[in-house]
Design a protein around this motif. Structure first.
Motif, PDB file in Angstrom:
ATOM      1  N   GLU A 111       0.811  -1.282  -0.053  1.00 51.82           N
ATOM      2  CA  GLU A 111       0.125   0.013   0.238  1.00 51.82           C
ATOM      3  C   GLU A 111       0.872   1.228  -0.242  1.00 51.82           C
ATOM      4  OE1 GLU A 111      -3.352   0.298  -0.334  1.00 51.82           O
ATOM      5  OE2 GLU A 111      -4.065  -1.758   0.504  1.00 51.82           O
ATOM      6  N   PRO A 112       0.465   2.350  -0.766  1.00 51.46           N
ATOM      7  CA  PRO A 112       1.442   3.652  -0.679  1.00 51.46           C
ATOM      8  C   PRO A 112       1.315   4.394   0.804  1.00 51.46           C
ATOM      9  CG  PRO A 112      -0.804   3.952  -2.073  1.00 51.46           C
ATOM     10  CD  PRO A 112      -0.791   2.349  -1.388  1.00 51.46           C
ATOM     11  N   TYR A 113       2.434   4.806   0.895  1.00 49.36           N
ATOM     12  CA  TYR A 113       2.430   5.687   2.218  1.00 49.36           C
ATOM     13  C   TYR A 113       2.865   7.180   1.999  1.00 49.36           C
ATOM     14  CZ  TYR A 113       3.638   7.311   6.794  1.00 49.36           C
ATOM     15  OH  TYR A 113       3.685   8.064   8.164  1.00 49.36           O
ATOM     16  N   PRO A 114       2.024   8.092   2.582  1.00 47.63           N
ATOM     17  CA  PRO A 114       0.701   7.988   3.344  1.00 47.63           C
ATOM     18  C   PRO A 114      -0.263   7.273   2.766  1.00 47.63           C
ATOM     19  CG  PRO A 114       1.354  10.331   2.678  1.00 47.63           C
ATOM     20  CD  PRO A 114       2.354   9.590   2.095  1.00 47.63           C
ATOM     21  N   HIS A 115      -1.030   6.442   3.259  1.00 49.00           N
ATOM     22  CA  HIS A 115      -2.118   5.923   3.007  1.00 49.00           C
ATOM     23  C   HIS A 115      -3.611   6.581   2.864  1.00 49.00           C
ATOM     24  CE1 HIS A 115      -4.343   2.417   1.467  1.00 49.00           C
ATOM     25  NE2 HIS A 115      -5.188   2.684   2.654  1.00 49.00           N
ATOM     26  N   GLU A 116      -3.986   6.811   1.570  1.00 48.53           N
ATOM     27  CA  GLU A 116      -5.251   7.353   1.653  1.00 48.53           C
ATOM     28  C   GLU A 116      -6.450   6.359   1.384  1.00 48.53           C
ATOM     29  OE1 GLU A 116      -5.876  10.443   2.339  1.00 48.53           O
ATOM     30  OE2 GLU A 116      -3.897  11.429   2.215  1.00 48.53           O
ATOM     31  N   PRO A 117      -7.477   6.260   2.160  1.00 50.03           N
ATOM     32  CA  PRO A 117      -8.634   5.401   1.905  1.00 50.03           C
ATOM     33  C   PRO A 117      -9.256   5.659   0.535  1.00 50.03           C
ATOM     34  CG  PRO A 117      -9.121   7.015   3.632  1.00 50.03           C
ATOM     35  CD  PRO A 117      -7.619   7.102   3.428  1.00 50.03           C
ATOM     36  N   PRO A 118      -9.588   4.800  -0.246  1.00 52.08           N
ATOM     37  CA  PRO A 118     -10.376   5.081  -1.577  1.00 52.08           C
ATOM     38  C   PRO A 118     -11.815   5.848  -1.063  1.00 52.08           C
ATOM     39  CG  PRO A 118     -10.617   2.722  -0.814  1.00 52.08           C
ATOM     40  CD  PRO A 118      -9.683   3.119   0.178  1.00 52.08           C
TER      41      PRO A 118
END
Length: 305
Positions: free
Chosen positions: A295-302
């Motif tokens: 998952e990408p960081y910073p993680h943005e929820p869909p």
């Protein structure tokens, strides 16, 4: 569960199998001795306890087979391996033992009030020796089950504790008959009924545990936190978003979502994922496989639809 050759999956299976073989030998020997003692001494309580031990021998055979079958490598039809054979075996055997216990209990109830000869004093010695051996086996197998996380060995350990308590009930029943005389003959059948109830309670617990494992329950929180900490210690891992660890036999399968720098290339992120998988499998002997998702960081929820 620190990394070492002594805690490798092969060693864990060997330890569990040795414990199962020991249980088979002891249960078979005690079952034959108690059956002979119960028939010759006229104690139905001792006979019912013998049937319990002989039933446990069957359990040990199935556990041994389950542990052997669980080590078969994965194939096209079973890409996750055959590790659940242990739980399948335990659930089927527990049903068989419960059915046999019901028949023994019915016979004990039918015999209540029946006049028969007072069992000789040596039948008490059989019950007492059995109690000591079974309690010793309980502690041995409990230690092995904690080391291997084997559900079938843990169930077998508590089965030995149940057997020890059953033998105590038989011993008390025989003592009452011996010292109370013919008017207390009911104590032998009553002890047999106590044994049957203990068998039913123990096997129903084993059935619940084995069937629960087939429903993919999450591993215990302590193991989850240890795996999470190990993954987060890998350079390049910013956070662990999700971690699912399910038990399969004496091993575990893990699904982990790790967050890495969103600016990394796919190749760099892939290398980090492999380092996480390699570290977890190396450090935790019971992890059969680890599926790593990035998952990408910073993680943005869909965004919400």
């Amino acid at each position: 569960m620190n990394s070492s050759s002594a805690s490798s999956p092969a060693h864990l299976y060997r330890s569990a199998t040795r414990a199962a073989w020991l249980g088979l030998f002891v249960n078979l020997t005690l079952g034959i001795v108690k059956l002979a003692g119960g028939v010759l001494g006229g104690s139905f309580a001792l006979i019912s306890d013998a049937i319990n031990s002989l039933g446990d021998s069957l359990t040990s055979i199935v556990v041994i087979f389950g542990l052997w079958y669980a080590q078969r490598p994965a194939d096209e039809e079973h890409p996750y391996g055959h590790t659940r054979a242990e739980a399948v075996a335990a659930s089927n055997v527990s049903m068989l033992i419960m059915i046999s216990a019901v028949f023994v209990g019915w016979e004990a109830i039918r015999r209540l009030g029946t006049v028969h000869a007072t069992p000789p004093v040596w039948t008490m010695w059989i019950a007492a020796i059995n109690m000591v051996i079974k309690e010793s086996l309980f502690w041995y197998k409990l230690t092995i089950s904690r080391q291997t996380k084997s559900l079938s060995i843990a169930a077998s350990a508590w089965d030995h504790r149940s057997d020890a308590l059953c033998s105590l009930a038989v011993l008390l029943g025989l003592a009452i008959v011996r010292w109370g005389g013919p008017s207390y003959m009911w104590a032998d059948e009553t002890a047999a009924i106590v044994v049957v109830l203990a068998i039913l309670i123990n096997t129903s617990r084993m059935f619940r545990q084995s069937t629960s494992e087939l429903l993919d329950p999450q591993a215990d929180e302590e193991l989850i936190q240890q795996i999470r900490a190990a993954a987060e210690s890998v350079p390049g891992v910013c956070a662990v978003e999700k971690l699912w660890v399910r038990k399969t036999g004496i091993e575990f399968l893990a699904d982990i979502h790790i967050e890495v720098d969103a600016q990394l290339t796919v190749e760099a992120g892939h290398r980090i994922g492999h380092r996480v998988k390699d570290k977890l499998i190396e450090q935790f002997a019971q992890l059969r496989d680890v599926l790593v998702h990035l998952e990408p960081y910073p993680h943005e929820p869909p965004p919400s639809p």
